[in-house]
Design a protein around this motif. Structure first.
Motif, mmCIF file in Angstrom:
data_model
loop_
_atom_site.group_PDB
_atom_site.id
_atom_site.type_symbol
_atom_site.label_atom_id
_atom_site.label_comp_id
_atom_site.label_asym_id
_atom_site.label_seq_id
_atom_site.Cartn_x
_atom_site.Cartn_y
_atom_site.Cartn_z
ATOM 1 N N ILE A 23 0.914 -1.022 0.350
ATOM 2 C CA ILE A 23 -0.142 0.208 0.069
ATOM 3 C C ILE A 23 1.091 0.677 0.236
ATOM 4 O O ILE A 23 0.702 2.195 -0.119
ATOM 5 N N SER A 24 1.656 1.335 0.650
ATOM 6 C CA SER A 24 2.722 2.674 0.855
ATOM 7 C C SER A 24 5.027 1.904 0.743
ATOM 8 O O SER A 24 4.521 0.321 1.188
ATOM 9 N N GLU A 25 5.447 2.014 -0.519
ATOM 10 C CA GLU A 25 6.454 1.497 -0.792
ATOM 11 C C GLU A 25 8.101 2.810 0.446
ATOM 12 O O GLU A 25 8.617 2.286 1.096
ATOM 13 N N VAL A 26 6.849 3.520 1.140
ATOM 14 C CA VAL A 26 7.963 4.808 1.973
ATOM 15 C C VAL A 26 7.586 4.196 3.607
ATOM 16 O O VAL A 26 8.097 5.171 4.355
ATOM 17 N N PHE A 27 7.443 2.806 4.356
ATOM 18 C CA PHE A 27 7.446 2.696 5.136
ATOM 19 C C PHE A 27 5.743 3.256 5.971
ATOM 20 O O PHE A 27 6.386 3.569 7.291
ATOM 21 N N ALA A 28 5.111 3.591 4.732
ATOM 22 C CA ALA A 28 3.756 4.759 5.893
ATOM 23 C C ALA A 28 3.634 5.973 5.778
ATOM 24 O O ALA A 28 3.477 6.857 6.671
ATOM 25 N N LEU A 29 5.118 6.404 5.535
ATOM 26 C CA LEU A 29 5.841 8.027 6.477
ATOM 27 C C LEU A 29 4.673 8.793 5.562
ATOM 28 O O LEU A 29 4.230 9.637 5.693
ATOM 29 N N ASP A 30 3.773 7.993 3.704
ATOM 30 C CA ASP A 30 3.111 8.894 3.725
ATOM 31 C C ASP A 30 1.712 9.434 3.986
ATOM 32 O O ASP A 30 0.349 9.390 3.388
ATOM 33 N N GLN A 110 18.367 2.180 15.164
ATOM 34 C CA GLN A 110 17.826 1.468 14.026
ATOM 35 C C GLN A 110 19.172 1.883 13.195
ATOM 36 O O GLN A 110 18.928 2.230 11.725
ATOM 37 N N THR A 111 20.608 1.740 13.676
ATOM 38 C CA THR A 111 21.623 1.573 13.478
ATOM 39 C C THR A 111 22.309 0.274 13.043
ATOM 40 O O THR A 111 22.698 0.728 12.054
ATOM 41 N N LEU A 112 22.335 -0.732 13.519
ATOM 42 C CA LEU A 112 23.227 -1.341 13.531
ATOM 43 C C LEU A 112 22.804 -2.109 12.469
ATOM 44 O O LEU A 112 24.005 -3.085 11.673
ATOM 45 N N ILE A 142 11.678 -7.781 11.767
ATOM 46 C CA ILE A 142 10.544 -8.015 10.720
ATOM 47 C C ILE A 142 10.118 -6.735 9.792
ATOM 48 O O ILE A 142 10.325 -5.597 10.438
ATOM 49 N N SER A 143 10.869 -6.768 7.995
ATOM 50 C CA SER A 143 11.268 -5.221 8.128
ATOM 51 C C SER A 143 11.236 -5.087 6.065
ATOM 52 O O SER A 143 11.817 -6.340 6.294
ATOM 53 N N GLN A 144 10.921 -4.434 5.823
ATOM 54 C CA GLN A 144 11.219 -4.579 4.613
ATOM 55 C C GLN A 144 12.478 -3.522 4.127
ATOM 56 O O GLN A 144 12.755 -3.154 5.192
ATOM 57 N N ILE A 145 13.375 -3.935 3.311
ATOM 58 C CA ILE A 145 14.713 -3.032 3.064
ATOM 59 C C ILE A 145 14.481 -2.393 2.919
ATOM 60 O O ILE A 145 13.517 -1.126 2.586
ATOM 61 N N SER A 146 15.311 -0.931 3.361
ATOM 62 C CA SER A 146 15.122 0.207 3.117
ATOM 63 C C SER A 146 16.219 0.596 2.312
ATOM 64 O O SER A 146 17.477 0.328 2.177
ATOM 65 N N ARG A 147 15.745 0.818 1.072
ATOM 66 C CA ARG A 147 16.408 0.843 -0.234
ATOM 67 C C ARG A 147 16.737 2.558 -0.286
ATOM 68 O O ARG A 147 18.082 2.294 -0.823
ATOM 69 N N TYR A 148 16.650 3.541 0.526
ATOM 70 C CA TYR A 148 17.038 4.250 1.044
ATOM 71 C C TYR A 148 19.028 4.257 1.448
ATOM 72 O O TYR A 148 20.099 4.436 0.765
ATOM 73 N N ASP A 149 18.897 2.941 2.339
ATOM 74 C CA ASP A 149 20.427 3.029 3.147
ATOM 75 C C ASP A 149 20.885 1.763 2.226
ATOM 76 O O ASP A 149 22.290 1.949 2.170
ATOM 77 N N MET A 150 20.140 0.867 1.433
ATOM 78 C CA MET A 150 21.129 -0.232 0.976
ATOM 79 C C MET A 150 21.464 0.570 -0.357
ATOM 80 O O MET A 150 22.373 0.264 -0.424
ATOM 81 N N ASP A 151 21.078 1.220 -0.918
ATOM 82 C CA ASP A 151 21.717 2.044 -2.175
ATOM 83 C C ASP A 151 23.067 3.244 -1.578
ATOM 84 O O ASP A 151 23.953 3.242 -2.508
ATOM 85 N N ARG A 152 23.022 2.994 -0.580
ATOM 86 C CA ARG A 152 24.143 4.387 -0.334
ATOM 87 C C ARG A 152 25.646 3.332 0.599
ATOM 88 O O ARG A 152 26.269 3.429 0.390
#
Length: 223
Positions: A23-30, A110-112, A142-152
């Motif tokens: 439903i949201s791809e940005v963790f429901a921030l929208d 949410q760093t390690l 349990i979480s989706q991949i954080s694409r922002y962090d994955m790509d950086r």
């Protein structure tokens, strides 16, 4: 045949969840507040008795300022000097870049998950804490991949209460580590779908089922 009747009796009511996209791809921030943020802030509120003295966070100090009690001083650890608010330039995985025995409470949320050598980072955390200091830590289960962090810099790990507790005990000692979990099957599905916390009731959010760990929290004390 038994499995057929089980499916017939307990038919899922899919509604709009039978989709291969969330439903949201940005963790429901929208849509509102991400469910994991509710859990993180509940944990910090529950442990603000130790958020005092010299405090430290990664990249910013928003939680330190929100939950600090009494007179406190604030440090911000950052990997490079491109953060103008950083007061400590260092790498948690490299003790040579870190101050020793300086921090009374380190808030590490949410760093390690995003540090490949997370065990060295735990040593760095212990190194920075003063005697009697406390680390308040959250990690994703349990979480989706954080694409922002994955790509950086990379999104490497998902933990359980057992795995993160054992890793911290190796450094802090068995009697100095307390671990709790947040999540249940409903809140896990909602989180993965990007449904916001505002769309669940308080009872639905905070019902705890240790088989569905969205957030694992940890309080570790340096003796």
């Amino acid at each position: 045949m038994k499995k057929f009747f089980e499916r017939f009796i307990k038919q899922p009511k899919w509604h709009n969840l039978r989709s291969t996209t969330p439903i949201s791809e940005v963790f429901a921030l929208d849509r509102g507040t991400p469910i994991d943020r509710i859990y993180i802030e509940h944990f910090l509120e529950s442990n603000k008795d130790c958020i005092k003295g010299t405090l430290c966070e990664i990249g910013e100090n928003s939680y330190s300022k929100k939950y600090a009690i009494g007179t406190a001083s604030f440090e911000i650890l950052h990997f490079t000097n491109d953060n103008k608010n950083a007061t400590i330039i260092g790498d948690l995985t490299d003790l040579l870049t870190l101050p020793e025995n300086k921090i009374d409470c380190f808030i590490l949320t949410q760093t390690l998950n995003f540090i490949y050598d997370f065990k060295s980072a735990i040593h760095g955390l212990h190194y920075m804490l003063s005697s009697g200091g406390t680390a308040l830590v959250t990690v994703s289960g349990i979480s989706q991949i954080s694409r922002y962090d994955m790509d950086r810099w990379g999104d490497y790990w998902r933990f359980t209460d057992l795995s993160i507790k054992k890793a911290f005990i190796e450094v802090f000692g068995e009697n100095n580590v307390e671990v709790e979990t947040y999540g249940n099957v409903l809140s896990s599905i909602a989180f993965l779908e990007g449904i916001s916390a505002e769309e669940l009731t308080t009872e639905e959010l905070f019902y705890k089922d240790q088989n569905y760990q969205i957030i694992i929290t940890l309080r570790a004390k340096k003796q």
